[in-house]
Motif scaffolding. Structure first.
Motif, PDB file in Angstrom:
ATOM      1  N   SER A   8      -1.221 -10.209  -8.024  1.00 43.49           N
ATOM      2  CA  SER A   8       0.380 -10.556  -8.738  1.00 43.49           C
ATOM      3  C   SER A   8       1.498 -10.426  -7.659  1.00 43.49           C
ATOM      4  CB  SER A   8      -0.361  -8.775  -8.960  1.00 43.49           C
ATOM      5  OG  SER A   8      -0.183  -8.049  -7.246  1.00 43.49           O
ATOM      6  N   VAL A   9       1.252 -11.213  -6.716  1.00 42.84           N
ATOM      7  CA  VAL A   9       2.061 -11.761  -5.779  1.00 42.84           C
ATOM      8  C   VAL A   9       3.774 -12.603  -5.941  1.00 42.84           C
ATOM      9  CG1 VAL A   9       2.726 -12.888  -3.366  1.00 42.84           C
ATOM     10  CG2 VAL A   9       0.171 -11.369  -3.550  1.00 42.84           C
ATOM     11  N   GLN A 247      -6.928  -5.331  -0.806  1.00 45.06           N
ATOM     12  CA  GLN A 247      -5.781  -6.043  -2.423  1.00 45.06           C
ATOM     13  C   GLN A 247      -4.386  -5.687  -2.393  1.00 45.06           C
ATOM     14  OE1 GLN A 247      -4.602  -5.986  -5.437  1.00 45.06           O
ATOM     15  NE2 GLN A 247      -4.770  -3.655  -5.356  1.00 45.06           N
ATOM     16  N   SER A 248      -4.244  -4.229  -1.993  1.00 44.40           N
ATOM     17  CA  SER A 248      -3.046  -4.202  -1.836  1.00 44.40           C
ATOM     18  C   SER A 248      -2.099  -4.442  -0.328  1.00 44.40           C
ATOM     19  CB  SER A 248      -2.723  -2.343  -2.216  1.00 44.40           C
ATOM     20  OG  SER A 248      -3.171  -1.360  -0.787  1.00 44.40           O
ATOM     21  N   LEU A 344      -4.514  -0.237  -7.363  1.00 44.41           N
ATOM     22  CA  LEU A 344      -3.056  -0.281  -6.625  1.00 44.41           C
ATOM     23  C   LEU A 344      -1.840  -1.544  -6.531  1.00 44.41           C
ATOM     24  CD1 LEU A 344      -4.154   1.829  -2.902  1.00 44.41           C
ATOM     25  CD2 LEU A 344      -3.358   2.895  -4.781  1.00 44.41           C
ATOM     26  N   PRO A 345      -0.474  -0.873  -6.352  1.00 49.61           N
ATOM     27  CA  PRO A 345       0.175  -2.215  -6.912  1.00 49.61           C
ATOM     28  C   PRO A 345       0.004  -2.741  -5.635  1.00 49.61           C
ATOM     29  CG  PRO A 345       1.075   0.302  -6.739  1.00 49.61           C
ATOM     30  CD  PRO A 345      -0.325   0.561  -6.830  1.00 49.61           C
ATOM     31  N   LYS A 346       0.813  -3.843  -5.074  1.00 53.14           N
ATOM     32  CA  LYS A 346       0.779  -4.629  -3.839  1.00 53.14           C
ATOM     33  C   LYS A 346       1.947  -4.659  -2.638  1.00 53.14           C
ATOM     34  CE  LYS A 346      -2.331  -8.919  -4.842  1.00 53.14           C
ATOM     35  NZ  LYS A 346      -3.255  -8.974  -3.764  1.00 53.14           N
ATOM     36  N   ARG A 347       1.621  -4.909  -1.835  1.00 49.49           N
ATOM     37  CA  ARG A 347       3.081  -4.331  -0.892  1.00 49.49           C
ATOM     38  C   ARG A 347       3.779  -5.702  -0.987  1.00 49.49           C
ATOM     39  NH1 ARG A 347       0.204  -1.352   4.152  1.00 49.49           N
ATOM     40  NH2 ARG A 347      -1.245   0.444   3.145  1.00 49.49           N
ATOM     41  N   GLU A 348       4.804  -5.870  -1.090  1.00 48.97           N
ATOM     42  CA  GLU A 348       6.086  -6.340  -0.967  1.00 48.97           C
ATOM     43  C   GLU A 348       6.020  -7.260   0.368  1.00 48.97           C
ATOM     44  OE1 GLU A 348       7.780  -7.550  -2.946  1.00 48.97           O
ATOM     45  OE2 GLU A 348       7.360  -6.616  -4.941  1.00 48.97           O
TER      46      GLU A 348
END
Length: 350
Positions: A8-9, A247-248, A344-348
């Motif tokens: 999801s990057v 992964q987040s 978890l959502p990925k960090r920017e």
């Protein structure tokens, strides 16, 4: 196929028909492990004393200090060294807590940073009465001076040698992380057996139980295979349990990422693949334990205590992984029952 660690990057690069997974189902490793789970009666006492030791001065500050409370390292130590007397359990818990601290530090280090830390730690181990440094080195000297009071010469040497391997491997890991390299599975397994930090913990089984097993017996292929199978279970299962957090953070140093890249598997299939490897490592341990030779009553008794200590690590680490907040926050017990992990959502990325 895109890696799960990068799914999801970049939204623009995703295929319209491909939907990013939102959850994974964990393998049921707890039920697969039938070893008896026990706890040391000194758990609460050593947890309190280690906390005082860790928080002394500026050893641990800020968010890392707050995260310590959810770590529950005292529980892990008590499960993995259930028969240790208080002095040995205290030193062992100090070391494990310190090892998690080093692991957190290494996550933020580049290659030069890990090399510098290794120099400080190893100098403190080899020269505990002469080498002077602050923080990590000071903590190293403190627990090591207490450990060498009763640890056998063989256990001491195995501890130092394997801790050296740990630093060599995390240096390579830092290089891979900085380069965005995902190694092949065989290379990853070899490196992971040292980045885990498990090998010094096996030397602590000797120390915690006051064992003095001859070097040539500790080098026997069956004992080495037992240690390796235990290491594999602890580290591979840890890769499954820690995957969501990693992964987040876009961290690719995880067996699930390696398996996806090498075998072109989707995320859940890779989780299942690694889970089967974990189950296989437990079965490998049980098979090797049946093949132990005899060296006479006294040595056989010590070897049995050591091998039982490896089994304690297998079952203890599995149960602790759902008690600590390190992997699943405050919902570990629910995850243990359902085996469902919401990603978890990925960090920017910068």
């Amino acid at each position: 196929m895109s890696s799960p660690c990068t799914f999801s990057v970049s939204k623009s690069s995703a295929r319209p028909s491909t939907r990013s997974p939102t959850k994974i189902i964990l393998p049921d490793l707890v039920s697969h492990c039938t070893f008896q789970l026990r706890q040391n009666r000194f758990r609460k006492q050593v947890t309190t004393e280690t906390k005082k030791w860790l928080f002394k001065g500026d050893n641990l500050i800020g968010k890392k200090r707050n995260a310590y409370h959810g770590l529950k390292c005292g529980l892990l130590t008590s499960m993995c060294y259930p028969d240790a007397a208080y002095p040995q359990l205290r030193v062992t818990n100090d070391f494990l807590t310190y090892l998690f601290h080093l692991d957190n530090l290494s996550d933020d280090m580049d290659k030069s940073g890990t090399t510098t830390t290794a120099d400080v730690v190893l100098n403190a181990l080899y020269h505990p009465h002469r080498y002077a440094s602050e923080r990590v080195g000071k903590m190293t000297r403190d627990y090591w001076k207490r450990l060498i009071l009763t640890a056998s010469p063989g256990a001491q040497q195995r501890f130092i040698e394997t801790f050296d391997f740990f630093f060599q491997s995390v240096t390579q890991q830092a290089y891979d992380r900085a380069s965005g390299v995902i190694p092949d599975l065989e290379s990853y397994i070899a490196l992971r057996r040292d980045t885990s930090g498990c090998k010094p913990c096996w030397a602590l089984i000797e120390y915690a139980n006051n064992l003095d097993i001859p070097d040539e017996i500790m080098d026997h292929p069956v004992l080495r295979n037992l240690g390796e199978a235990t290491n594999d279970l602890v580290t591979w299962s840890n890769d499954i349990f820690s995957f969501n957090v990693e992964q987040s953070k876009n961290d690719t140093h995880n067996m699930i990422c390696v398996v996806m890249a090498q075998h072109s598997l989707d995320l859940q299939s890779a989780v299942d693949f690694v889970g089967d490897m974990c189950k296989g490592s437990i079965e490998r341990f049980m098979m090797e334990r049946e093949n132990l030779p005899s060296w006479g009553p006294e040595v056989d008794w010590q070897v049995k205590v050591y091998v039982d200590g490896l089994a304690d690590w297998i079952v203890g680490s599995l149960h602790w992984s759902f008690e600590t907040e390190r992997y699943f926050g405050k919902v570990g017990k629910e995850v243990k029952k359902s085996r469902v992990v919401e990603l978890l959502p990925k960090r920017e990325t910068q």
